[in-house]
Write an enzyme that holds these catalytic residues in place. Structure first.
Site, short mmCIF file in Angstrom:
data_model
loop_
_atom_site.label_atom_id
_atom_site.label_comp_id
_atom_site.label_asym_id
_atom_site.label_seq_id
_atom_site.Cartn_x
_atom_site.Cartn_y
_atom_site.Cartn_z
N ARG A 58 0.80 -1.21 0.00
CA ARG A 58 0.00 0.00 0.00
C ARG A 58 0.84 1.27 0.00
NH1 ARG A 58 -2.35 -4.02 1.79
NH2 ARG A 58 -0.48 -4.28 3.00
N THR A 59 1.80 1.35 0.90
CA THR A 59 2.51 2.63 1.06
C THR A 59 3.25 3.00 -0.23
OG1 THR A 59 2.76 2.11 3.38
CG2 THR A 59 4.15 3.86 2.52
N LYS B 40 27.07 -3.29 -1.52
CA LYS B 40 28.51 -3.04 -1.72
C LYS B 40 29.11 -2.23 -0.59
CE LYS B 40 27.53 -2.49 -6.64
NZ LYS B 40 27.57 -1.47 -7.69
N ARG C 258 11.54 3.72 3.29
CA ARG C 258 11.16 2.72 4.30
C ARG C 258 12.42 1.95 4.67
NH1 ARG C 258 6.01 -1.17 4.29
NH2 ARG C 258 5.15 0.82 4.98
N HIS D 138 5.40 5.39 11.59
CA HIS D 138 4.90 5.33 10.21
C HIS D 138 3.92 6.50 10.04
CE1 HIS D 138 3.60 3.94 6.42
NE2 HIS D 138 3.32 2.69 6.67
#
Ligand code: NCD
Length: 324
Positions: free
Chosen positions: A59-60, A89, A110, A138
């Site tokens: 969703r986000t 890396k 995120r 959030h």
């Protein structure tokens, strides 16, 4: 001046009010679709959103990307930065952010570590939006949650909320509870009492309850989801067990045992029978067994509308951040 979105405390009551007004306008314009492309559909033309996701999302990420596309901007990014970015890396988050800022106008981040968004913001040349940082916060989910509550419940004051499930690790709960604190004494006031319902070792962190005390929002902690609590609640906010936050196999077993095995934190159809007619059931999704599909037909079920509102709230947020 760059404005980052790191936690909900970044929003004053006035900011929230104007964000929600804008959200409502965008939602109704988008539903009509007439003239969208020649009006709202060009507001962010020439700008680029970068999605930088180190943890899974449906969703986000997709609602942010859809919002940017609909406003005329473009989207680049990676949905699995943990595997497919230069982190593999040995690059630090800070270096990635310094560089990506040259390729885009806003970064939706995120990350699996608490505080990652704040670290990113401290070196970023463009706005950072925290799309979830570990078991921290959030904020954009909380914004769409509060918008959904205001839309669904015409009586906006003195509501009682029940948060159910893994309250220790559920970052959406942390952000929304903070938002209830900070809107407690203003015109936007929604909530005056919170029931936190979950096993003792997965209860709401003290940092959150301390914040609520500061704003005079009363709360109680319960270990079981009972008809008594449900009959007095206006909003039932269900959450899934966040098993991925377990630090060891033992930890995970403990989580399964206390959150899943006893089914103590499941909103069964029988328990749902005790809900007020006017109550609403919410869930940030993804859902597991705590919210059975049989409940989807109930008039109180609001979780699909809730997820849908993510598109409009995030459009409004992108405009606040990027509109020239
Ligand atoms: C939540 C999250 O990622 O914190 N999902 C979402 O963004 N709606 C909830 C969860 O994962 O349980």
């Amino acid at each position: 001046m760059i404005r980052h979105v790191i936690n909900v405390r970044d929003f004053s009551p006035e900011d929230l009010n104007s964000l929600f007004q804008r959200t409502t306008k965008l939602k109704s314009a988008y539903k009509n679709r007439k003239d969208w492309v020649s009006t709202q559909g060009q507001l962010l033309t020439g700008q680029i959103l970068v999605s930088l996701f180190y943890e899974p999302s449906t969703r986000t990420r997709l609602s942010f990307e859809s919002a940017m596309n609909l406003l005329g901007g473009r989207v680049i990014g990676t949905e699995n930065a943990r595997e497919f970015s230069s982190v593999v890396k040995g690059e630090t988050l800070e270096d990635s952010i310094r560089i990506i800022g040259a390729y885009g106008d806003v970064i939706i981040l995120r990350h699996y570590e608490v505080g990652a968004a704040a670290r990113a913001a401290s070196v970023s040349a463009v706005p950072i939006v925290n799309a979830g940082d570990g078991d921290g916060e959030h904020p954009t989910q909380a914004l769409l949650d509060l918008y959904t509550i205001r839309e669904a419940l015409p009586r906006r004051r003195d509501l009682t909320v029940a948060f159910v499930g893994d309250l220790k690790n559920g970052r959406t709960v942390h952000s929304l509870a903070h938002l209830f604190g900070q809107t407690a004494s203003c015109e936007l006031a929604t909530v005056s009492h919170i029931n936190f319902i979950g096993p003792e070792s997965f209860q709401i962190p003290e940092a959150v309850t301390g914040y609520l005390k500061k704003f005079g929002v009363s709360f109680e902690v319960h270990v079981s989801l009972t008809p008594e609590v449900l009959t007095t609640s206006d909003i039932i906010y269900m959450t899934r067990p966040q098993l991925e936050r377990s630090k060891s196999e033992k930890d995970r077993e403990r989580a399964v045992e206390s959150l899943i095995d006893g089914k103590l934190y499941t909103l069964t159809p029988k328990l749902a029978d005790c809900l007020k007619k006017s109550a609403i059931i919410m869930h940030p999704f993804p859902r597991n067994k705590e919210l059975p599909e049989e409940l989807d037909v109930l008039p109180q079920a609001r979780y699909f509308e809730q997820a849908g509102n993510g598109l409009y709230v995030r459009m409004a947020l992108l405009l606040d951040l990027l509109e020239k």
